[in-house]
Write an enzyme that holds these catalytic residues in place. Structure first.
Site, PDB file in Angstrom:
ATOM      1  CB  CYS A 156      22.505  14.285  73.444  1.00  0.00           C
ATOM      2  SG  CYS A 156      21.556  15.279  72.460  1.00  0.00           S
ATOM      3  CB  CYS A 188      18.845  21.619  71.782  1.00  0.00           C
ATOM      4  SG  CYS A 188      19.177  20.276  73.102  1.00  0.00           S
TER       5      CYS A 188
END
Lengths: 127, 389
Positions: free
Chosen positions: A103, A34
């Site tokens: 994340c 990402c």
């Protein structure tokens, strides 16, 4: 995006932001998927993490995960920090949306990278 | 808290006169327009009134307007309806790589059924090239579908030229004009359009209603099968109330579109100038002139779009982002990628779209907050620290 209040709180007012002067363990990681980037700075004394700071380029999940992790890390032994899993970070945040779990994985990797850096530095010293 | 809506490309608030018209229709036009009695005829009157005003606004005949459930249905219908009707002639379709997903996913669906699709690339401004289009045309090409204006970048495509080429080659030409309606003058003959998708909720009308323009003589397969509504091409009891609202929304455009466009442009240019003058490392996306008057798309370097969007949201400011983190797919939007925006900038791709109710004060508040937020996020961004100074 359904973020918990805890995520929003840490995103709004992240703890321990910035470079840590005198840090003796630095981990830098990036997510190829990402484009997020994360840096973890630790100050380790007598096997204990005395201070932790971070810098992150990323979404609210990445920033809040970093923030929570630095809070968790302070006071931990090296061994405890090594065992810090992303699930613990997610738990502290009251959960993350499924597509944002990566994340928290990135934070785990940043901590690992910092600890490896610490070991490398110490080896050099011992030689 | 303030509420500053700068996402008019996502949808618009319904204009008061539109709501009034819908309320009137709720009270009077409860009949089924297919019924031949008094109450049915009255409902039909509302539908036909809307059809006429929409037709006249785009230079079409009322019999060429087909009411649908919205832009997505129109796009699906144009692509699949043409493909099925013309499959004996050929199975090749040309579109662009920055179309709306309603077009792209319909095309991908057809690929699984043996159709071949050419996705034209775009240049760094988001424009398709006429030379590329000419090269892509084959003997078996049955349809060209190119959007009039891109929803993310705001870039306008050379529709007239594309229409001329399609006409010369005997290929049907469809355009998704959902974002363009009201912002760009549309004339189906001047643009050589065979089909066009229109939506109500982007022009201050209600959601859930749209219209497809289909040129007289163009045959495509129906999408909805059932009753004989819409000249036997689109079955289903008319959504009378929303159609009446849609018609009213177009009527307002017909009377005021130039005034609105001038307002959009003034506000948008002010927003653009303040941002580019007061924030560094900002890149303007899309074409500087051939673009929608109400759209500003920028990439803010070293800032992640979702974090930016959420921070603005906390201040009551609503915008949109094409960043990877907000997409759920871990990839930046297909449009941002097609424009080859650089790594340090693509994640900070942000769209501001202004509208009828946006004021200069709204923009001042937005830019003031934006500056604070960008500074805050950059202060914690390792990419900003490492930028090429």
């Amino acid at each position: 995006m359904d973020y918990t209040n805890k995520v929003i709180e840490h995103f709004k007012n992240p703890k321990n932001v910035g470079e840590l002067e005198g840090a003796n363990a630095v981990g830098r990681v990036g997510s190829a998927s990402c484009g997020d980037k994360m840096e973890m700075y630790l100050l380790i004394e007598d096997g204990i993490i005395k201070d932790a700071k971070f810098m992150t380029f990323g979404c609210a999940a990445a920033i809040s995960s970093s923030s929570v992790a630095t809070e968790l890390l302070k006071g931990m032994t090296i061994q405890e920090a090594k065992e810090l899993k992303n699930q613990k970070v997610v738990e502290e945040l009251g959960g993350l949306p499924g597509e944002k779990i990566h994340c928290s994985v990135m934070v785990e990797e940043a901590v690992k990278a910092a600890l490896e850096d610490y070991e490398k530095r110490n080896k050099k010293k011992n030689i | 808290m303030k509420e500053i809506y700068l996402d008019y490309a996502a949808t618009t608030p319904t204009e008061k006169q539109v709501v009034d018209k819908m309320y009137e229709a709720y009270r009077l036009a409860y009949g089924n327009p297919s019924s031949i009695h008094l109450v049915g005829r009255r409902a039909k009157g509302y539908v036909e009134e809307a059809r006429e005003v929409i037709a006249s606004y785009i230079g079409a005949d009322p019999k060429e307007i087909y009411f649908t459930s919205g832009g997505t249905e129109c796009d699906n219908w144009a692509i699949k309806g043409t493909a099925y009707a013309r499959q004996k002639r050929g199975k090749h379709i040309i579109t662009s790589c920055i179309e709306h997903h309603a077009i792209l996913h319909s095309c991908e669906y057809l690929e699984k059924q043996g159709y071949e699709i050419t996705y034209l690339p775009v240049d760094k401004y988001g424009s398709v090239s006429i030379a590329d289009l000419k090269k892509a045309i084959r003997e078996d090409t049955i349809l060209i579908s190119i959007m009039m204006a891109n929803n993310e970048m705001g870039t306008l495509q050379p529709i007239k030229e594309i229409g001329e080429i399609a006409k010369k080659k005997g290929i049907l030409f469809h355009s998704d004009a959902v974002q363009a309606l009201g912002s760009v003058p549309i004339n189906v003959d001047a643009m050589n359009l065979d089909m066009m998708s229109l939506s109500s909720h982007k022009i201050y009308g209600p959601k859930g209603v749209g219209a497809m323009y289909i040129r007289k003589g163009v045959r495509i397969e129906p999408f909805m099968h059932g009753g004989a509504q819409e000249f036997k091409k689109r079955a289903g009891t008319h959504n009378v109330i929303d159609i009446a609202g849609f018609g009213q929304a177009v009527k307002i455009l017909k009377e005021n579109d130039k005034v609105y466009v001038a307002h959009y442009q003034k506000i948008r240019d002010y927003l653009r100038d303040r941002i580019t003058q007061e924030i560094d490392y900002v890149q303007l996306n899309g074409h500087c002139e051939k673009r929608l008057p109400n759209n500003l798309n920028i990439s803010i370097g070293y800032v992640e779009g979702e974090a930016l969007l959420l921070s603005l949201d906390m201040e009551g400011i609503c915008v949109s982002t094409g960043s990877a983190c907000s997409s759920g797919s871990l990839k930046p939007s297909h449009v941002a990628m097609a424009l080859h925006i650089g790594d340090d900038f693509i994640h900070g791709t942000t769209r501001f779209t202004v509208g009828r109710f946006t004021s200069i004060e709204d923009i001042d508040y937005t830019v003031d907050k934006l500056k604070e937020i960008v500074a805050r996020l950059r202060a914690m961004s390792p990419t900003y620290r490492e930028r090429n100074i």
